[in-house]
Design a protein around this motif. Structure first.
Motif, mmCIF file in Angstrom:
data_model
loop_
_atom_site.group_PDB
_atom_site.id
_atom_site.type_symbol
_atom_site.label_atom_id
_atom_site.label_comp_id
_atom_site.label_asym_id
_atom_site.label_seq_id
_atom_site.Cartn_x
_atom_site.Cartn_y
_atom_site.Cartn_z
ATOM 1 N N LEU A 31 -16.097 -11.469 8.439
ATOM 2 C CA LEU A 31 -16.332 -10.243 7.666
ATOM 3 C C LEU A 31 -15.061 -9.398 7.573
ATOM 4 N N GLU A 32 -14.281 -9.341 8.634
ATOM 5 C CA GLU A 32 -13.056 -8.539 8.615
ATOM 6 C C GLU A 32 -11.994 -9.144 7.703
ATOM 7 N N CYS A 33 -11.932 -10.462 7.626
ATOM 8 C CA CYS A 33 -11.003 -11.108 6.690
ATOM 9 C C CYS A 33 -11.398 -10.809 5.243
ATOM 10 N N ILE A 34 -12.689 -10.801 4.973
ATOM 11 C CA ILE A 34 -13.167 -10.450 3.625
ATOM 12 C C ILE A 34 -12.786 -9.004 3.306
ATOM 13 N N GLY A 35 -12.965 -8.118 4.272
ATOM 14 C CA GLY A 35 -12.620 -6.709 4.070
ATOM 15 C C GLY A 35 -11.151 -6.506 3.783
ATOM 16 N N ALA A 36 -10.286 -7.211 4.518
ATOM 17 C CA ALA A 36 -8.843 -7.098 4.283
ATOM 18 C C ALA A 36 -8.492 -7.528 2.869
ATOM 19 N N THR A 37 -9.082 -8.635 2.418
ATOM 20 C CA THR A 37 -8.812 -9.145 1.069
ATOM 21 C C THR A 37 -9.290 -8.169 0.006
ATOM 22 N N LEU A 38 -10.379 -7.481 0.271
ATOM 23 C CA LEU A 38 -10.907 -6.510 -0.687
ATOM 24 C C LEU A 38 -9.920 -5.370 -0.942
ATOM 25 N N GLY A 39 -9.038 -5.101 0.019
ATOM 26 C CA GLY A 39 -8.031 -4.064 -0.166
ATOM 27 C C GLY A 39 -7.126 -4.336 -1.357
ATOM 28 N N LEU A 40 -6.939 -5.610 -1.700
ATOM 29 C CA LEU A 40 -6.087 -5.961 -2.833
ATOM 30 C C LEU A 40 -6.720 -5.592 -4.170
ATOM 31 N N ALA A 41 -8.017 -5.277 -4.158
ATOM 32 C CA ALA A 41 -8.709 -4.908 -5.399
ATOM 33 C C ALA A 41 -8.514 -3.443 -5.764
ATOM 34 N N LEU A 42 -7.927 -2.653 -4.855
ATOM 35 C CA LEU A 42 -7.713 -1.232 -5.151
ATOM 36 C C LEU A 42 -6.703 -1.049 -6.285
ATOM 37 N N ALA A 43 -6.916 -0.030 -7.096
ATOM 38 C CA ALA A 43 -5.992 0.286 -8.189
ATOM 39 C C ALA A 43 -4.821 1.110 -7.662
ATOM 40 N N PRO A 44 -3.624 0.984 -8.276
ATOM 41 C CA PRO A 44 -2.513 1.872 -7.915
ATOM 42 C C PRO A 44 -2.908 3.323 -8.160
ATOM 43 N N PRO A 45 -2.535 4.251 -7.280
ATOM 44 C CA PRO A 45 -2.936 5.652 -7.456
ATOM 45 C C PRO A 45 -2.579 6.237 -8.811
ATOM 46 N N SER A 46 -1.462 5.801 -9.395
ATOM 47 C CA SER A 46 -1.021 6.373 -10.666
ATOM 48 C C SER A 46 -1.960 6.052 -11.818
ATOM 49 N N LYS A 47 -2.801 5.022 -11.647
ATOM 50 C CA LYS A 47 -3.708 4.624 -12.730
ATOM 51 C C LYS A 47 -5.113 5.200 -12.572
ATOM 52 N N VAL A 48 -5.353 5.927 -11.469
ATOM 53 C CA VAL A 48 -6.675 6.486 -11.221
ATOM 54 C C VAL A 48 -6.796 7.820 -11.952
ATOM 55 N N VAL A 49 -7.868 7.941 -12.759
ATOM 56 C CA VAL A 49 -8.058 9.121 -13.597
ATOM 57 C C VAL A 49 -9.435 9.723 -13.332
ATOM 58 N N ARG A 50 -9.475 11.038 -13.149
ATOM 59 C CA ARG A 50 -10.745 11.733 -12.907
ATOM 60 C C ARG A 50 -11.552 11.857 -14.191
ATOM 61 N N GLU A 51 -12.803 12.316 -14.047
ATOM 62 C CA GLU A 51 -13.701 12.462 -15.196
ATOM 63 C C GLU A 51 -13.166 13.440 -16.235
ATOM 64 N N ASP A 52 -12.407 14.449 -15.777
ATOM 65 C CA ASP A 52 -11.877 15.439 -16.711
ATOM 66 C C ASP A 52 -10.570 14.991 -17.362
ATOM 67 N N GLY A 53 -10.155 13.756 -17.082
ATOM 68 C CA GLY A 53 -8.949 13.213 -17.691
ATOM 69 C C GLY A 53 -7.682 13.442 -16.909
ATOM 70 N N SER A 54 -7.753 14.187 -15.803
ATOM 71 C CA SER A 54 -6.560 14.462 -15.010
ATOM 72 C C SER A 54 -6.225 13.281 -14.105
ATOM 73 N N SER A 55 -4.944 13.095 -13.848
ATOM 74 C CA SER A 55 -4.489 12.046 -12.944
ATOM 75 C C SER A 55 -4.666 12.516 -11.508
ATOM 76 N N VAL A 56 -4.932 11.582 -10.607
ATOM 77 C CA VAL A 56 -5.109 11.977 -9.202
ATOM 78 C C VAL A 56 -3.777 12.299 -8.549
ATOM 79 N N VAL A 57 -2.667 11.808 -9.110
ATOM 80 C CA VAL A 57 -1.355 12.126 -8.547
ATOM 81 C C VAL A 57 -0.383 12.456 -9.664
ATOM 82 N N LEU A 58 0.517 13.357 -9.361
ATOM 83 C CA LEU A 58 1.690 13.514 -10.204
ATOM 84 C C LEU A 58 2.650 12.442 -9.716
ATOM 85 N N VAL A 59 3.062 11.518 -10.607
ATOM 86 C CA VAL A 59 3.856 10.378 -10.159
ATOM 87 C C VAL A 59 5.176 10.867 -9.588
#
Length: 462
Positions: A183-211
């Motif tokens: 289960l822990e090996c599966i969890g580690a691999t799932l980390g690769l599915a995360l999006a880069p922070p710069s591509k994450v956008v809130r519902e109001d259209g704002s970016s989660v980070v200023l690059v």
């Protein structure tokens, strides 16, 4: 909008999806570790190796918890979480070796390596959880993460309970440890599915980070500044106390008065109660009818009252016994021996009390994260704050696990926990009372931006 509606409306690049993903990573990695730790001594009859492994873990966690935010800022979230997740699998596998050789050196070394991975993983997790949502949603997002994360602890309680249901041994079998490793090996691999922070956008259209781009030198300076920041210094008692109680709850309570299958049974409720506590507190922390300061003060009062009541009940329980497993084979001096969950008359009170400790853990940790998330909306700052929190938290845990390893009396451990929790709430009150209704967006000016950090840049553009 309900939680299910939030899930249905979330796209891959939404903060909700990313928080859910990191929740499942922690479900499968730290969640399994928590379940293993919750058995007392990593599920072994003799808790000495488990206690020493936890000491090694939290010693390295102190350093890499503080450095974790800088490492995440430099290297990004995906590969750091993937590599960190594998250290959990290494630690669980070490108990298989311990089962067959009786040599605890590998387990203790694996604990030290896990401390490195855990420090980095939790800094990344903290940054995602408190910087991605909007201000008015932070309590809800923290609760969502906490619910998913603690499902791992519940599953980790079900596994040893089911596999050891008919076992007469008082330690976990290889099959339980193997299931944890998978289960822990599966969890580690799932980390690769995360999006880069710069591509994450809130519902109001704002970016989660200023690059922004960072460098090792800049991160080193920012880490040093944490130890000169009056607010972070004031929060050190909160950080120190926030994991201190685990060694007492998992060892002197769960590991000392219950048999092996009942320990797993108890952890189903302990971690399940955490989900209830986190969800309930989120309604208060995100209540927009009150100022942020008022919400925080009420939440702190709730936590203070709850903890004092539960620890008062624990004192009454603790006065009935003095020790758990001894070298001469005596399992406990608790009246009439180890408790089995089928002995309803004996089991109900201690199991309910242990479950309430789970609620208290969720209330305290969720409030702590909410306070940290209320200090700023800057993602890079929050990754450092989260790392500082986990580092100071690990300092407390290091000491706590050694208290049990050195056979400090259970009563003295209880008193130490209770006093620390009460002391921690004084500076927490000071910080909450000074909260503004809106956080700063960014305390770093354009002049502070250093270009470029090659690896971090590569993840931003990925």
């Amino acid at each position: 909008m309900g939680l299910l509606d939030k899930f249905r409306g979330a796209s891959y690049f939404s903060p909700m999806t990313q928080v859910v993903l990191v929740g499942f990573v922690c479900f499968l990695c730290p969640g399994m570790f928590n379940a293993l730790n919750g058995m007392g001594g990593g599920g072994q009859v003799d808790r000495t190796t488990g206690n020493n492994a936890n000491t090694a873990l939290y010693c390295t966690f102190i350093i890499f918890g503080v450095l974790g935010g800088a490492i995440v800022n430099l290297c990004g979230v995906r590969w750091t979480i993937f590599a960190s997740g594998l250290t959990y699998a290494l630690y669980s596998s070490s108990y298989i070796y311990l089962n067959h050789t009786g040599n605890g050196a590998f387990t203790i070394a694996a604990g030290g390596i896990l401390g490195i991975g855990a420090g980095i993983l939790w800094a990344a997790q903290g940054m995602i959880m408190v910087s991605y949502p909007r201000e008015e949603e932070k309590g809800r997002y923290i609760a969502i993460f906490w619910i998913i994360f603690n499902l791992g602890g519940m599953l980790g309680g079900i596994l040893p309970f089911a596999i050891n249901y008919h076992s007469t041994k008082d330690s976990l079998s290889d099959g339980v440890y193997i299931a944890f490793v998978i289960l822990e090996c599966i969890g580690a691999t799932l980390g690769l599915a995360l999006a880069p922070p710069s591509k994450v956008v809130r519902e109001d259209g704002s970016s989660v980070v200023l690059v922004k781009y960072t460098s090792a030198g800049k991160e080193a300076i920012e880490i040093l500044k944490l130890f000169m920041n009056p607010t972070m210094i004031a929060l050190i008692p909160m950080c120190f106390a926030s994991n201190f109680f685990y060694s007492y709850q998992f060892g002197p309570i769960n590991g000392s008065i219950f048999n092996i299958r009942t320990r797993g049974f108890n952890n189903i409720f302990y971690w399940g109660a955490q989900m209830v506590g986190a969800y309930a507190l989120s309604f208060l922390l995100d209540n927009q009818n009150m100022t942020r300061r008022k919400r925080g003060l009420i939440a702190l009062a709730v936590v203070a009252v709850f903890f004092n009541v539960v620890w008062g009940g624990t004192l009454k329980l603790q006065l009935r016994y003095t020790h758990g497993p001894l070298a001469n084979g005596e399992p406990t001096d608790y009246p009439d021996g180890l408790i089995d969950f089928l002995q309803s008359g004996r089991a109900a009170g201690p199991i309910i009390l242990y479950t309430l400790h789970g609620v208290g853990d969720a209330l305290y940790q969720n409030l702590a994260y909410w306070i940290i998330g209320s200090l700023t909306n800057d993602g890079q700052k929050l990754s450092r704050y989260a790392g500082f929190y986990k580092g100071m938290q690990s300092l407390g845990a290091t000491i706590a696990w050694q208290l049990d390893a050195k056979s400090v009396s259970y009563l003295h451990q209880l008193i130490g926990n209770w006093v620390l929790l009460v002391i921690s709430m004084v500076p927490m009150f000071y910080v909450v009372n000074a909260l503004k209704n809106h956080s700063e967006e960014s305390a770093e000016s354009e002049d502070d931006i250093v270009k470029p950090a090659k690896y971090y840049n590569s993840e931003i553009e990925a």
